[in-house]
Design an enzyme around this catalytic site. Structure first.
Site, short mmCIF file in Angstrom:
data_model
loop_
_atom_site.label_atom_id
_atom_site.label_comp_id
_atom_site.label_asym_id
_atom_site.label_seq_id
_atom_site.Cartn_x
_atom_site.Cartn_y
_atom_site.Cartn_z
N HIS A 141 42.67 30.56 52.71
CA HIS A 141 41.75 31.66 52.59
C HIS A 141 40.27 30.39 52.43
O HIS A 141 39.27 30.88 52.18
CB HIS A 141 41.47 32.27 51.22
CG HIS A 141 40.99 33.33 51.19
ND1 HIS A 141 40.87 35.17 51.87
CD2 HIS A 141 40.16 34.21 50.23
CE1 HIS A 141 40.28 35.73 51.56
NE2 HIS A 141 39.30 35.36 50.57
N SER A 153 36.11 37.91 53.44
CA SER A 153 36.77 37.95 52.23
C SER A 153 35.98 39.00 51.49
O SER A 153 35.80 40.04 52.11
CB SER A 153 36.65 37.01 51.35
OG SER A 153 37.70 37.48 50.06
N ASP A 169 47.57 32.53 53.44
CA ASP A 169 46.65 33.16 52.40
C ASP A 169 46.98 34.05 51.24
O ASP A 169 47.93 34.58 50.95
CB ASP A 169 45.53 34.70 53.30
CG ASP A 169 44.30 34.56 52.52
OD1 ASP A 169 43.88 34.93 51.23
OD2 ASP A 169 43.16 34.97 53.24
#
Lengths: 284, 284
Positions: free
Chosen positions: B262, B150, B229
């Site tokens: 995620h 991320s 995600d």
């Protein structure tokens, strides 16, 4: 039997790591539990391994830290991870200690007030939860095993020893093997069971005592114990081991690991060996 | 160069998972970082992979949740896991947002007051920390790679693209690929760099911009992106991918995974593939 509500769902190693909540009839409160569903559930019913966590844990610690889903997916095993006590039932003092009350149910059926109304973790783990799992998920009811860590290792051992034949195999990481001779165990048993060390009714919840009266099918027990475990005085592994050596129908494999401690780093390192231990019996 | 102080040490997969603290000259505060030392360090100097974590994380998230030590031990790789920002420097508002300030350093060198005194995470990650690691541990200085998640995926990409040849390979899970076109990136760049979207100086910290002017040795980039995600609008993977396809010296492998999100469950599932990706270059 109550409904289950999905709390979270994450794709993981080709399967799904889920957390559900339900209203427990036995514990008289809402409980969370985790279920890892490997890819094989799309086509087959599969065996189940129950994991019992240690003091202070919830259903989430094992799920996030042990890395077990990798091997559950490889071998086609469902993993069920209950919470470690009733929650939010407003008994005075329930949240005051890290080693008693919330997060510390000790997997016994309490007989002392005010705990006896809710703290029936043994019945929850061995009866209510498996019935729920077998109803809601594609589990093979007579292919289940149990394992745990520390307080949960004690829990796994007493579940297997008190319910001969219910679990195909049992294993534990750093289990409390002889709680009537540990500070943690004595505090918990005094509170939940009443009485004192030496009382006969304590012995019904102590693995080192239970193994001496075990009368059931062959039971293969795998224990990993780190030699740098800072709680080793609470665990009394040697007491269980000495008695198990001469007990018919019991095979206790004790692995002592130099330098390993009581943490999930230790569990993650050896979880594959434990799952393989259970697979040997669950898939035969 | 300052000393390092051991914060914790756990035996793990035959090696040691350590956390250290040190006084950072660049960030002007005390910083923690993790080091996984696989068993091979007893006999050899070994390659290093740096892991950069995402928003809200510390040095511990990856250590406890990714299961990477298993593969680092198998392949003989040191894993270094820094924290995600300076800590405790008492800038007003530093702890007010989960996506700016503490836990959200964005791996840039801030130029705007009051952040510019401490928030030099790019220099910390690419210069100060590797120098410290190479001095204190048996690392091979010219065998290092970098990966992240991320915000940390963005960090890994810009480190590799801005410093051609410094890292043998780069990989990322769900990276912020084009921060100047994401809400997270715009908030961070406005705060740390000043100015606004469209300004040339923002482009020096954006992977999709940097890749267009990359002028270095062949760079193999592996990206895993979950299709479920929930932050996918912040990531803009497609922007990077489209440009990388036509960029000389760059090979971008993009793996789109149905159903994955995620979370660290996603990371744990594919971390072995990422470590293998780096091993291909670190051991050749």
């Amino acid at each position: 039997m109550g409904e289950i509500t999905e709390v979270s769902s994450n794709k993981c190693f080709g399967g799904w790591q889920k957390i559900y909540s339900h209203e427990s009839d036995v514990l008289k409160c809402k409980m969370n539990f985790g279920v890892y569903l490997p890819p094989q559930v799309e086509h087959d019913s599969i065996p189940v391994i129950y994991w019992l966590s240690g003091l202070t844990c919830t259903e989430s610690n094992f799920i996030t830290k042990a890395g077990a889903q990798n091997y559950a997916a490889e071998y086609g095993i469902m993993l069920v991870t209950p919470d470690t006590s009733p929650r939010g039932i407003n008994i005075p003092g329930e949240d005051d200690s890290w080693d008693f009350g919330s997060g510390a149910g000790f997997y016994v059926n309490a007989t002392e007030e005010p705990w006896s109304t809710n703290y029936k973790m043994f019945s929850y783990i061995t009866d209510e939860l498996p019935a729920l799992i077998n109803k809601k998920f594609p589990a093979i009811p007579d292919k289940q095993s149990i394992m745990g860590h520390s307080m949960g290792g004690h829990g796994a051992l007493i579940c297997a020893l008190k319910y001969p034949g219910k679990y195909k195999s049992v294993s534990a990481f750093a289990p409390i093997c002889n709680p009537i001779n540990s500070n943690w165990g004595q505090k918990a048993f005094t509170g939940y069971l009443g009485g004192k060390k030496g009382d006969e009714h304590w012995k019904k919840w102590d693995a080192t005592e239970l193994i001496q009266v075990y009368n059931g099918p062959f039971l293969d027990i795998l224990i990993h114990q780190g030699e740098k475990d800072s709680f080793i005085e609470e665990l009394r592994t040697e007491n269980l081991y000495e008695i198990a050596k001469n007990t018919p129908s019991i095979n206790l494999i004790l692995r002592l690991l130099p330098d390993y401690d009581h943490s999930y780093f230790f569990i993650a390192t050896f979880i594959e060996e434990h799952i393989k231990h259970h697979v040997k019996y669950l898939k035969s």
